[in-house]
Design a protein around this motif. Structure first.
Motif, mmCIF file in Angstrom:
data_model
loop_
_atom_site.group_PDB
_atom_site.id
_atom_site.type_symbol
_atom_site.label_atom_id
_atom_site.label_comp_id
_atom_site.label_asym_id
_atom_site.label_seq_id
_atom_site.Cartn_x
_atom_site.Cartn_y
_atom_site.Cartn_z
ATOM 1 N N LEU A 267 0.840 -1.192 0.000
ATOM 2 C CA LEU A 267 0.000 0.000 0.000
ATOM 3 C C LEU A 267 0.878 1.247 0.000
ATOM 4 O O LEU A 267 0.647 2.183 -0.760
ATOM 5 N N GLY A 268 1.918 1.242 0.807
ATOM 6 C CA GLY A 268 2.841 2.374 0.873
ATOM 7 C C GLY A 268 3.541 2.629 -0.448
ATOM 8 O O GLY A 268 3.782 3.777 -0.821
ATOM 9 N N HIS A 269 3.862 1.565 -1.165
ATOM 10 C CA HIS A 269 4.563 1.700 -2.449
ATOM 11 C C HIS A 269 3.652 2.283 -3.527
ATOM 12 O O HIS A 269 4.108 3.029 -4.396
ATOM 13 N N PHE A 270 2.352 1.963 -3.476
ATOM 14 C CA PHE A 270 1.423 2.367 -4.532
ATOM 15 C C PHE A 270 0.491 3.516 -4.149
ATOM 16 O O PHE A 270 -0.268 3.976 -4.991
ATOM 17 N N GLU A 271 0.518 3.989 -2.903
ATOM 18 C CA GLU A 271 -0.456 5.000 -2.498
ATOM 19 C C GLU A 271 -0.275 6.338 -3.211
ATOM 20 O O GLU A 271 -1.225 7.103 -3.331
ATOM 21 N N GLU B 194 -8.187 0.725 -2.817
ATOM 22 C CA GLU B 194 -9.363 0.168 -2.146
ATOM 23 C C GLU B 194 -9.028 -1.133 -1.418
ATOM 24 O O GLU B 194 -9.547 -1.396 -0.349
ATOM 25 N N ARG B 195 -8.164 -1.960 -2.038
ATOM 26 C CA ARG B 195 -7.880 -3.278 -1.469
ATOM 27 C C ARG B 195 -6.513 -3.773 -1.928
ATOM 28 O O ARG B 195 -6.128 -3.547 -3.061
ATOM 29 N N VAL B 196 -5.813 -4.459 -1.040
ATOM 30 C CA VAL B 196 -4.545 -5.118 -1.368
ATOM 31 C C VAL B 196 -4.724 -6.595 -1.058
ATOM 32 O O VAL B 196 -5.101 -6.961 0.054
ATOM 33 N N LYS C 202 2.616 -16.492 -2.519
ATOM 34 C CA LYS C 202 3.061 -17.029 -3.806
ATOM 35 C C LYS C 202 3.963 -16.062 -4.569
ATOM 36 O O LYS C 202 4.479 -16.407 -5.616
ATOM 37 N N GLY C 203 4.121 -14.841 -4.072
ATOM 38 C CA GLY C 203 5.017 -13.898 -4.727
ATOM 39 C C GLY C 203 4.327 -12.935 -5.675
ATOM 40 O O GLY C 203 4.980 -12.273 -6.470
ATOM 41 N N PHE C 204 2.997 -12.860 -5.613
ATOM 42 C CA PHE C 204 2.292 -11.852 -6.406
ATOM 43 C C PHE C 204 1.071 -11.359 -5.640
ATOM 44 O O PHE C 204 0.661 -11.961 -4.651
ATOM 45 N N ALA C 205 0.547 -10.237 -6.110
ATOM 46 C CA ALA C 205 -0.562 -9.593 -5.411
ATOM 47 C C ALA C 205 -1.462 -8.883 -6.406
ATOM 48 O O ALA C 205 -1.096 -8.692 -7.570
ATOM 49 N N TYR C 206 -2.635 -8.505 -5.926
ATOM 50 C CA TYR C 206 -3.565 -7.686 -6.704
ATOM 51 C C TYR C 206 -3.895 -6.458 -5.870
ATOM 52 O O TYR C 206 -4.075 -6.557 -4.657
ATOM 53 N N LEU C 207 -3.955 -5.308 -6.521
ATOM 54 C CA LEU C 207 -4.381 -4.082 -5.860
ATOM 55 C C LEU C 207 -5.575 -3.527 -6.609
ATOM 56 O O LEU C 207 -5.572 -3.478 -7.839
ATOM 57 N N GLU C 208 -6.582 -3.135 -5.858
ATOM 58 C CA GLU C 208 -7.780 -2.537 -6.453
ATOM 59 C C GLU C 208 -7.784 -1.055 -6.111
ATOM 60 O O GLU C 208 -7.632 -0.674 -4.955
ATOM 61 N N PHE C 209 -7.932 -0.228 -7.148
ATOM 62 C CA PHE C 209 -7.936 1.224 -6.973
ATOM 63 C C PHE C 209 -9.344 1.782 -7.134
ATOM 64 O O PHE C 209 -10.246 1.102 -7.608
ATOM 65 N N GLN C 210 -9.477 3.066 -6.771
ATOM 66 C CA GLN C 210 -10.781 3.714 -6.830
ATOM 67 C C GLN C 210 -11.161 4.127 -8.249
ATOM 68 O O GLN C 210 -12.335 4.161 -8.591
ATOM 69 N N ASN C 211 -10.166 4.421 -9.112
ATOM 70 C CA ASN C 211 -10.495 4.899 -10.453
ATOM 71 C C ASN C 211 -9.431 4.504 -11.475
ATOM 72 O O ASN C 211 -8.370 3.996 -11.122
ATOM 73 N N ASP C 212 -9.739 4.765 -12.749
ATOM 74 C CA ASP C 212 -8.848 4.402 -13.857
ATOM 75 C C ASP C 212 -7.532 5.170 -13.829
ATOM 76 O O ASP C 212 -6.489 4.642 -14.189
ATOM 77 N N THR C 213 -7.578 6.426 -13.414
ATOM 78 C CA THR C 213 -6.364 7.252 -13.374
ATOM 79 C C THR C 213 -5.339 6.640 -12.434
ATOM 80 O O THR C 213 -4.143 6.582 -12.751
ATOM 81 N N ALA C 214 -5.795 6.155 -11.293
ATOM 82 C CA ALA C 214 -4.888 5.528 -10.328
ATOM 83 C C ALA C 214 -4.258 4.269 -10.921
ATOM 84 O O ALA C 214 -3.076 3.995 -10.724
#
Length: 119
Positions: free
Chosen positions: A46-50, A56-58, A70-82
């Motif tokens: 979260l700190g790296h991508f904020e 919204e979710r990590v 497993k060495g990968f993750a998904y991040l969900e953002f509030q909008n397309d620009t992010a």
């Protein structure tokens, strides 16, 4: 007599389609992050991508049997620009590893259908 009211099956179908549309919208606001260090916490990612926008979710994906990342993750953002800003971090260094950042791939339910069937 109840011509003005939609049938319950129509209403239920509309709700499920809206749910599917919401899921596609969420997937559109999500990114895949590969090459994540196994000791990484959601807060660190979260700190790296904020700086890209509101996260919204990590989700750090873990093995269902061992519980280890497993060495990968998904991040969900509030909008397309992010999302666009986050994709610019592809190749950035995090915990001495070069991250792979791409838009989240959405499985097409019709991808494997048709063509050759089973036995």
């Amino acid at each position: 007599e109840n011509k003005d009211k939609p049938s319950s099956s129509t209403t239920a179908k509309a709700k499920s389609e809206d749910g599917a549309a919401d899921q596609v919208k969420k997937d559109g606001h999500s990114i895949y992050v590969g090459q994540v260090d196994y000791t990484t916490t959601p807060e660190e990612l979260l700190g790296h991508f904020e700086s890209c926008g509101t996260v919204e979710r990590v989700t750090i994906v873990c093995d269902k049997f061992t519980g280890k990342p497993k060495g990968f993750a998904y991040l969900e953002f509030q909008n397309d620009t992010a999302v666009e800003n986050a994709i610019k971090l592809d190749g950035s260094t995090f915990k001495e590893r070069q991250l792979k950042v791409t838009p989240k791939r959405v499985n097409d339910p019709h991808f494997y259908s048709g063509g050759r069937g089973g036995r």
